[in-house]
Design a protein around this motif. Structure first.
Motif, PDB file in Angstrom:
ATOM      1  N   ARG A 119      28.033  83.969  58.304  1.00  0.00           N
ATOM      2  CA  ARG A 119      29.342  84.013  58.554  1.00  0.00           C
ATOM      3  C   ARG A 119      30.123  82.564  58.234  1.00  0.00           C
ATOM      4  NH1 ARG A 119      26.962  85.681  63.273  1.00  0.00           N
ATOM      5  NH2 ARG A 119      27.644  83.658  63.967  1.00  0.00           N
ATOM      6  N   GLN A 120      29.785  81.633  58.260  1.00  0.00           N
ATOM      7  CA  GLN A 120      29.617  80.238  57.252  1.00  0.00           C
ATOM      8  C   GLN A 120      30.395  80.409  56.136  1.00  0.00           C
ATOM      9  OE1 GLN A 120      28.455  77.605  61.646  1.00  0.00           O
ATOM     10  NE2 GLN A 120      27.605  76.761  59.767  1.00  0.00           N
ATOM     11  N   SER A 121      29.113  80.862  55.106  1.00  0.00           N
ATOM     12  CA  SER A 121      29.497  80.570  54.093  1.00  0.00           C
ATOM     13  C   SER A 121      30.481  81.903  53.673  1.00  0.00           C
ATOM     14  CB  SER A 121      27.902  81.669  53.360  1.00  0.00           C
ATOM     15  OG  SER A 121      28.027  82.569  53.334  1.00  0.00           O
ATOM     16  N   GLU A 122      30.649  82.748  53.816  1.00  0.00           N
ATOM     17  CA  GLU A 122      32.055  83.665  53.917  1.00  0.00           C
ATOM     18  C   GLU A 122      33.256  83.444  54.606  1.00  0.00           C
ATOM     19  OE1 GLU A 122      30.675  87.291  55.953  1.00  0.00           O
ATOM     20  OE2 GLU A 122      29.061  87.953  55.062  1.00  0.00           O
ATOM     21  N   GLU A 123      33.486  82.420  55.595  1.00  0.00           N
ATOM     22  CA  GLU A 123      34.776  81.570  55.556  1.00  0.00           C
ATOM     23  C   GLU A 123      34.608  80.370  54.871  1.00  0.00           C
ATOM     24  OE1 GLU A 123      33.881  80.499  59.930  1.00  0.00           O
ATOM     25  OE2 GLU A 123      33.199  82.328  60.351  1.00  0.00           O
ATOM     26  N   TYR A 124      33.996  80.020  54.781  1.00  0.00           N
ATOM     27  CA  TYR A 124      33.937  78.701  53.442  1.00  0.00           C
ATOM     28  C   TYR A 124      34.198  79.121  51.903  1.00  0.00           C
ATOM     29  CZ  TYR A 124      32.135  76.134  58.210  1.00  0.00           C
ATOM     30  OH  TYR A 124      32.346  75.275  58.967  1.00  0.00           O
ATOM     31  N   GLY A 125      33.527  80.768  51.751  1.00  0.00           N
ATOM     32  CA  GLY A 125      33.589  80.925  50.432  1.00  0.00           C
ATOM     33  C   GLY A 125      33.292  80.647  49.615  1.00  0.00           C
ATOM     34  N   HIS A 126      31.531  79.607  50.469  1.00  0.00           N
ATOM     35  CA  HIS A 126      31.184  79.473  48.658  1.00  0.00           C
ATOM     36  C   HIS A 126      29.564  80.286  49.063  1.00  0.00           C
ATOM     37  CE1 HIS A 126      30.537  76.621  52.228  1.00  0.00           C
ATOM     38  NE2 HIS A 126      29.603  77.036  52.380  1.00  0.00           N
ATOM     39  N   SER A 127      28.808  79.795  48.406  1.00  0.00           N
ATOM     40  CA  SER A 127      27.510  81.570  48.450  1.00  0.00           C
ATOM     41  C   SER A 127      26.451  80.521  49.844  1.00  0.00           C
ATOM     42  CB  SER A 127      26.493  80.515  47.452  1.00  0.00           C
ATOM     43  OG  SER A 127      25.857  79.489  47.372  1.00  0.00           O
ATOM     44  N   PHE A 128      25.954  81.405  50.429  1.00  0.00           N
ATOM     45  CA  PHE A 128      24.912  81.784  51.152  1.00  0.00           C
ATOM     46  C   PHE A 128      23.601  80.711  51.257  1.00  0.00           C
ATOM     47  CE2 PHE A 128      21.394  84.361  54.030  1.00  0.00           C
ATOM     48  CZ  PHE A 128      21.629  83.983  55.155  1.00  0.00           C
ATOM     49  N   GLU A 129      23.407  80.834  49.902  1.00  0.00           N
ATOM     50  CA  GLU A 129      22.187  79.581  49.720  1.00  0.00           C
ATOM     51  C   GLU A 129      23.302  78.224  50.031  1.00  0.00           C
ATOM     52  OE1 GLU A 129      19.417  78.637  45.763  1.00  0.00           O
ATOM     53  OE2 GLU A 129      21.077  79.538  45.289  1.00  0.00           O
ATOM     54  N   ARG A 130      24.130  77.844  49.473  1.00  0.00           N
ATOM     55  CA  ARG A 130      24.511  76.257  49.354  1.00  0.00           C
ATOM     56  C   ARG A 130      25.062  76.872  50.765  1.00  0.00           C
ATOM     57  NH1 ARG A 130      28.311  73.173  50.926  1.00  0.00           N
ATOM     58  NH2 ARG A 130      29.252  71.194  49.517  1.00  0.00           N
ATOM     59  N   GLU A 131      25.443  77.199  52.063  1.00  0.00           N
ATOM     60  CA  GLU A 131      25.082  76.809  53.450  1.00  0.00           C
ATOM     61  C   GLU A 131      23.815  76.428  54.063  1.00  0.00           C
ATOM     62  OE1 GLU A 131      27.077  76.370  56.400  1.00  0.00           O
ATOM     63  OE2 GLU A 131      28.367  76.724  54.898  1.00  0.00           O
ATOM     64  N   LEU A 132      23.026  77.457  53.391  1.00  0.00           N
ATOM     65  CA  LEU A 132      21.495  77.030  54.385  1.00  0.00           C
ATOM     66  C   LEU A 132      21.051  75.869  53.417  1.00  0.00           C
ATOM     67  CD1 LEU A 132      20.436  81.207  53.856  1.00  0.00           C
ATOM     68  CD2 LEU A 132      20.163  79.466  55.698  1.00  0.00           C
ATOM     69  N   GLY A 133      21.856  75.607  52.652  1.00  0.00           N
ATOM     70  CA  GLY A 133      20.983  74.368  51.886  1.00  0.00           C
ATOM     71  C   GLY A 133      21.735  73.051  52.276  1.00  0.00           C
ATOM     72  N   PHE A 134      23.327  73.230  52.956  1.00  0.00           N
ATOM     73  CA  PHE A 134      23.857  72.544  53.925  1.00  0.00           C
ATOM     74  C   PHE A 134      23.065  71.767  54.817  1.00  0.00           C
ATOM     75  CE2 PHE A 134      27.125  70.896  56.262  1.00  0.00           C
ATOM     76  CZ  PHE A 134      27.378  70.531  56.731  1.00  0.00           C
ATOM     77  N   LEU A 135      23.013  72.962  55.809  1.00  0.00           N
ATOM     78  CA  LEU A 135      22.193  73.267  57.241  1.00  0.00           C
ATOM     79  C   LEU A 135      20.554  72.500  56.868  1.00  0.00           C
ATOM     80  CD1 LEU A 135      23.600  76.916  58.519  1.00  0.00           C
ATOM     81  CD2 LEU A 135      24.686  74.157  58.839  1.00  0.00           C
ATOM     82  N   PHE A 136      20.373  72.835  56.076  1.00  0.00           N
ATOM     83  CA  PHE A 136      18.962  71.980  56.130  1.00  0.00           C
ATOM     84  C   PHE A 136      19.185  70.351  56.006  1.00  0.00           C
ATOM     85  CE2 PHE A 136      15.789  70.764  53.727  1.00  0.00           C
ATOM     86  CZ  PHE A 136      14.457  70.434  54.385  1.00  0.00           C
ATOM     87  N   VAL A 137      19.978  70.140  54.519  1.00  0.00           N
ATOM     88  CA  VAL A 137      19.796  68.792  54.533  1.00  0.00           C
ATOM     89  C   VAL A 137      20.989  67.772  55.557  1.00  0.00           C
ATOM     90  CG1 VAL A 137      21.346  67.233  53.215  1.00  0.00           C
ATOM     91  CG2 VAL A 137      19.540  69.364  51.917  1.00  0.00           C
ATOM     92  N   HIS A 138      21.786  68.817  56.188  1.00  0.00           N
ATOM     93  CA  HIS A 138      22.352  67.933  57.600  1.00  0.00           C
ATOM     94  C   HIS A 138      21.774  67.868  58.468  1.00  0.00           C
ATOM     95  CE1 HIS A 138      25.085  67.672  59.829  1.00  0.00           C
ATOM     96  NE2 HIS A 138      25.082  68.163  61.403  1.00  0.00           N
TER      97      HIS A 138
END
Length: 172
Positions: A119-138
């Protein structure tokens, strides 16, 4: 000594990007290098909203799903991990670029909700992979002692997250 990733997908509702485990291993290596953490085990579990809601309620007393939770083994062991900000450090005399010798043992667990990340990847307009990567690094930065309790700490953490993601080719 090496950083190792233990990956588990415990949800079925969202299809994860192909090669996600390899991508998270890459991000772990980049973040570990950036933070001079060269050994230990990090567990990441991908779950559904209900599972993360239950954990959020149990550990944070918040009865709602969230995107990522981190459970540091260093904190629970009573160890205080030095946090290095550029050339400075808190609680340790670590030189910039110096490798911190840490025990080759569990660093902690990261739990990510696939549905919330999607959901967040769609809201922020970037890829699902990027969102998962962001959350992992976070989550990893939380495991090693970073937080975002105030604006200054949040800026530091955000810049570190973005630096790792840029190096991995996961820019916005």
């Amino acid at each position: 000594m090496t950083l190792r990733l233990d990956f588990a997908n415990e949800q079925e509702e969202v299809t994860l990007p192909e090669g996600l485990e390899r991508r998270l291993e890459e991000l772990l290596a980049l973040a570990g290098e950036m933070e001079s953490v060269d050994a230990g085990d990090v567990s990441v579990t991908i779950v559904d909203d209900e599972a993360i809601r239950e954990l959020n309620l149990q550990y944070r007393k918040l009865d709602k799903p969230t995107d990522v939770l981190s459970f540091s083994m260093w904190e629970s062991a009573g160890e205080e991990t030095p946090i290095v900000y550029g050339d400075e450090s808190e609680g340790d005399d670590v030189e910039d670029g110096e490798t911190v010798e840490l025990p080759d043992e569990p660093i902690g667990d990261i739990v990510i909700s696939a549905a919330t990340a999607k959901r967040q990847s769609e809201e922020y307009g970037h890829s699902f992979e990027r969102e998962l990567g962001f959350l992992f690094v976070h989550g990893f930065l939380h495991l090693i002692g970073y937080d975002h309790e105030d604006e200054a700490a949040e800026r530091v953490m955000t810049e570190k997250q973005e630096q790792v993601l840029r190096r991995a080719g996961l820019s916005r």
